[in-house]
Design an enzyme around this catalytic site. Structure first.
Site: not given
Ligand code: DHB
Ligand code: FE
Length: 284
Positions: A60, A194
């Site tokens: 990330h 998400h």
């Molecule tokens: C969240 C989920 C993720 O996959 C990520 O890489 C960073 C944050 C979250 O739900 O806060």
């Molecule tokens: Fe993630």
């Protein structure tokens, strides 16, 4: 004598889970139901600790920024420090690699047409460490080496489902041709639905996620034809991380004619942070 892929472990990698566990706060009404879903898994992995984990995740913007974006990057080094994501590195053990198997995979998979980026020095972020914590808890050392395999699902174009499944098959063949009796688990991380930004932030799609799990288990070939637009629309901008689960699925031996895998554990929980948590263990 050769290595085998014995299981898949799939798991979301929500960073808040790691923060809660690291700070000793992962209890109470918010966390208990989520942690309960991993109890079976912790017991299972104690009995089924592999020799090596091949762990598919996405970085990330910690190891790789917009300066350098490998589509598929394999960690070939002997160890991988924990990335500092802004609050200091997570207090977890460093990750030890398996350079021999990693280089074997490089040597088998690149000639098949998948141009892996070879990364000898790599810091690993929550995408890799949260699933380790969920499965192994808080040991002084991780119980086995881990080969990190980072996939670009951040900057478009991202890999298609078809290519992801095909890559997984090539990785599975490569592992099975390694001339040592190694028990290798292939893990897929990220997802489920998400979206962390924009007007649709907080999007969660439970029916879609569960249909994804059904199809990942029973019919990954059909699932692989889903376009990234559908992931985006139905599972959100970060839900596209799920395409990585197809890489892990492709490595299972049923893709090469063996029996279908057994579902050892399946768990789904909403939410952790902003994310639908999905977790699945398939045994070959
Ligand atoms: C969240 C989920 C993720 O996959 C990520 O890489 C960073 C944050 C979250 O739900 O806060
Ligand atoms: Fe993630």
């Amino acid at each position: 004598m050769s290595a085998s892929v014995t299981a898949n472990v799939y798991s979301s990698h929500v960073p808040a889970i790691g923060a809660a566990i690291d700070q000793g706060k992962a209890t109470g009404p918010y966390w208990d139901p989520l942690m309960a879903g991993y109890e079976t898994s912790k017991a299972w992995i104690k009995e089924n600790t592999p020799d090596v984990i091949f762990l598919i995740y996405n970085d990330h913007a910690n190891a790789f920024s917009l300066d350098l974006i490998p589509t598929f990057a394999i960690g070939t080094g002997p160890d991988f420090p924990i990335a500092d994501e802004g609050w200091g590195p997570r207090p977890v053990p460093p990750v030890k690699g398996h350079p021999e198997l990693a280089y074997h995979i490089v040597q088998e998979v690149i000639p098949e047409g998948f141009d892996l980026t070879i990364v000898n020095k790599l810091e690993v972020d929550h995408g890799l460490t949260i699933p380790l914590t969920l499965m192994f808890g808080q040991p002084d050392e991780w119980p086995c080496p881990v080969i990190p395999f980072a996939v670009n699902v951040v900057q478009y174009p991202i890999p298609t489902g078809e290519r992801s499944l095909a890559l997984g098959k090539a990785i599975g063949r490569a592992i099975r041709s390694f001339p040592e009796d190694l028990n290798v688990q292939v893990w897929g991380t990220g997802g489920m639905s998400h979206q962390l930004q924009g007007p649709r932030a907080g999007l969660i799609n439970q029916p879609w996620d569960n249909a994804f799990l059904d199809q990942l288990i029973a019919d990954p070939e059909t699932l692989s034809h889903m376009s990234y637009v559908e992931y985006l629309r139905e599972a959100g901008s970060e839900g596209v991380e799920l395409v990585m689960w197809l890489i892990a699925r492709g490595a299972m031996p049923d893709m090469e004619g063996a029996d279908a895998p057994t579902v050892r554990h399946r768990f789904y929980h909403v939410p952790a942070s902003n994310t639908a948590v999905g977790h699945l263990i398939l045994e070959a």
